[in-house]
Design a protein around this motif. Structure first.
Motif, PDB file in Angstrom:
ATOM      1  N   ASP A 226      -3.622 -32.478 -17.000  1.00 42.86           N
ATOM      2  CA  ASP A 226      -4.668 -31.644 -16.992  1.00 42.86           C
ATOM      3  C   ASP A 226      -4.975 -30.039 -17.192  1.00 42.86           C
ATOM      4  O   ASP A 226      -3.930 -29.629 -16.523  1.00 42.86           O
ATOM      5  N   ARG A 227      -5.930 -29.626 -17.576  1.00 44.04           N
ATOM      6  CA  ARG A 227      -6.124 -28.128 -17.533  1.00 44.04           C
ATOM      7  C   ARG A 227      -7.360 -27.654 -17.304  1.00 44.04           C
ATOM      8  O   ARG A 227      -8.414 -28.650 -17.361  1.00 44.04           O
ATOM      9  N   PHE A 228      -7.829 -26.625 -17.161  1.00 42.90           N
ATOM     10  CA  PHE A 228      -9.390 -25.971 -16.975  1.00 42.90           C
ATOM     11  C   PHE A 228      -9.183 -25.001 -17.918  1.00 42.90           C
ATOM     12  O   PHE A 228      -8.881 -24.051 -17.684  1.00 42.90           O
TER      13      PHE A 228
ATOM     14  N   ALA B  21     -10.825 -29.928 -16.268  1.00 42.05           N
ATOM     15  CA  ALA B  21     -10.186 -30.722 -15.070  1.00 42.05           C
ATOM     16  C   ALA B  21     -10.167 -29.372 -14.193  1.00 42.05           C
ATOM     17  O   ALA B  21      -9.098 -28.763 -14.136  1.00 42.05           O
ATOM     18  N   CYS B  22     -11.152 -28.846 -13.692  1.00 43.91           N
ATOM     19  CA  CYS B  22     -10.967 -27.608 -12.675  1.00 43.91           C
ATOM     20  C   CYS B  22     -10.144 -27.867 -11.378  1.00 43.91           C
ATOM     21  O   CYS B  22      -9.285 -27.148 -10.732  1.00 43.91           O
ATOM     22  N   ASP B  23     -10.473 -29.147 -10.945  1.00 44.35           N
ATOM     23  CA  ASP B  23      -9.488 -29.800  -9.643  1.00 44.35           C
ATOM     24  C   ASP B  23      -8.754 -30.992 -10.214  1.00 44.35           C
ATOM     25  O   ASP B  23      -9.191 -32.001 -10.484  1.00 44.35           O
ATOM     26  N   ALA B  24      -7.435 -30.466 -10.447  1.00 47.89           N
ATOM     27  CA  ALA B  24      -6.629 -31.560 -11.404  1.00 47.89           C
ATOM     28  C   ALA B  24      -6.328 -33.107 -10.643  1.00 47.89           C
ATOM     29  O   ALA B  24      -6.212 -32.918  -9.418  1.00 47.89           O
ATOM     30  N   ALA B  25      -6.330 -34.080 -11.370  1.00 47.36           N
ATOM     31  CA  ALA B  25      -5.943 -35.375 -10.909  1.00 47.36           C
ATOM     32  C   ALA B  25      -4.562 -35.360 -10.498  1.00 47.36           C
ATOM     33  O   ALA B  25      -3.657 -34.268 -10.808  1.00 47.36           O
TER      34      ALA B  25
ATOM     35  N   PHE C  73       1.330 -35.001  -7.164  1.00 43.25           N
ATOM     36  CA  PHE C  73       0.484 -33.786  -7.923  1.00 43.25           C
ATOM     37  C   PHE C  73       1.414 -32.588  -8.242  1.00 43.25           C
ATOM     38  O   PHE C  73       2.421 -32.350  -8.180  1.00 43.25           O
TER      39      PHE C  73
ATOM     40  N   HIS D  56       5.050 -29.651  -2.989  1.00 39.06           N
ATOM     41  CA  HIS D  56       4.580 -30.510  -4.405  1.00 39.06           C
ATOM     42  C   HIS D  56       5.450 -32.024  -4.314  1.00 39.06           C
ATOM     43  O   HIS D  56       5.088 -32.796  -5.337  1.00 39.06           O
TER      44      HIS D  56
END
Length: 357
Positions: free
Chosen positions: A153-155, A232-236, A251, A281
């Motif tokens: 994901d990216r924002f 996706a501002c808050d990534a999965a 994550f 992480h």
């Protein structure tokens, strides 16, 4: 000992700077002979010992170059790889391998005819998080796997200006930028799926490219979901596995790309470990030790395996020298692009498609 293999990296954008030139330079048996950068002096400053060429044709006619690495905009991959093979060079092609599955087959046949190594750059088989997932599955740590979920994901709610990556093209956008990695990882773990269901979209208010996708690959008693979004501002979680015994959740992205972007120096292979994932992480394995007591769970942090893209290029070197089988084959590039084409078709038609390669 085999002579060094001269390598020309074509293009010095993100791909050349971060994913190719550093790793070619760090693998014994490969020599970064030349970099093709049409304008600018960034390549000369970064690699003063490499010759800087201003045209692709110079690399093709250079007898010191045995391996050509195509790290140029997506639309050019097929044509440049074809020219390099016809010139008698071994070839690494950054993803996407080509714009269509027909083009991948043409490259595959040409590579066989020319008796040259042709390798799609599916480097994320050597991501630390993916290697950790592979180990989790080999150890059956979550029992029989029923759901595999992979996000990248990216924002980026506003399209970037002055970049070919945001240009309207069938081989630009997230489906051909990130899905090749996610789909190839699934194929590496589980082989060919039986069916595909997908949604390929333009979610942003303004965009010329596909900026989101959800792809479900169906296997007997298991489904693999590959997902990406530019909103996706808050990534999965990067990976989420559910099985009959428990779950694994991880994550964060593999640290190799951001480390190199931040100026980290890559050691030569055999002269030290490259990069460990930060402990914060590491993924979490959650299991029920007693299947008759599913309410009692244990949670364990799982150290991330060491990721290392140097192994990709070490394998290409060995395949050229005839001492190892090529790890990422043209067939892998074909199957990946074929599935991406089918993802678009599934999304357009709103149905699940059966798969046969």
């Amino acid at each position: 000992m085999a002579a060094e293999i001269g390598v020309a990296v074509i293009g010095f954008g993100l791909a050349g700077q971060v994913f190719h030139a550093p790793f070619v330079s760090a693998v014994p048996g490969l020599k970064l002979e030349a970099i093709v950068q049409r304008r600018g002096d960034e390549a000369a400053k970064a690699y003063p010992s490499a010759r800087i060429l201003r045209s692709f044709e110079e690399a093709l006619s250079d007898p010191a170059v045995q391996l050509v690495v195509v790290g140029t905009p997506n639309e050019t991959h097929f044509d440049l790889a074809k020219q390099a093979l016809l010139a008698g060079k071994h070839v690494v092609v950054d993803k996407p391998f080509a714009a269509t599955s027909e083009e991948t087959l043409e490259l595959k046949e040409l590579g066989q005819k020319q008796r040259r190594v042709l390798a799609p750059f599916h480097n994320r088989r050597w991501d630390g998080d993916f290697l950790t997932v592979k180990k989790i599955l080999q150890n059956e740590s979550v029992g029989r796997l029923v759901t595999y979920e992979s996000h990248f994901d990216r924002f980026r709610p506003v399209p970037r200006e002055n970049t070919w990556k945001e240009g309207a093209s069938g081989c630009n956008g997230l489906l051909f930028d990130l899905a090749p990695h996610l789909v190839d990882q699934v194929l590496t773990l589980f082989g060919a799926p039986e069916g595909i269901t997908a949604s390929v979209r333009m979610d942003r208010d303004s965009t010329d490219i596909e900026d989101a996708f959800d792809i479900t690959l169906e296997y007997p008693k298991m489904r693999a979901h590959c997902r990406s979004s530019m909103l996706a501002c808050d990534a999965a979680p990067r990976f989420l596995l559910h099985g009959t015994r428990g779950s694994f959740k991880k994550f964060g992205l593999d640290p190799q790309e951001p480390a190199l972007l931040g100026g980290a120096k890559l050691p030569r292979m055999g002269e030290g470990e490259w990069l460990a994932d930060a402990e914060e992480h590491w993924g979490t394995l959650t299991v029920a030790p007693d299947p008759n007591d599913p309410g009692t769970l244990t949670r364990t942090k799982v150290r991330t395996e060491l990721g290392d893209y140097r192994f990709y290029y070490a394998n290409v070197r060995d395949a050229i020298n005839g001492t190892a089988e090529l790890a990422v084959k043209p067939e892998d590039g074909y199957r990946t692009i074929k599935l991406l084409e089918m993802a678009r078709q599934s999304s357009l038609e709103g149905r699940t498609l059966p798969i046969s390669f």
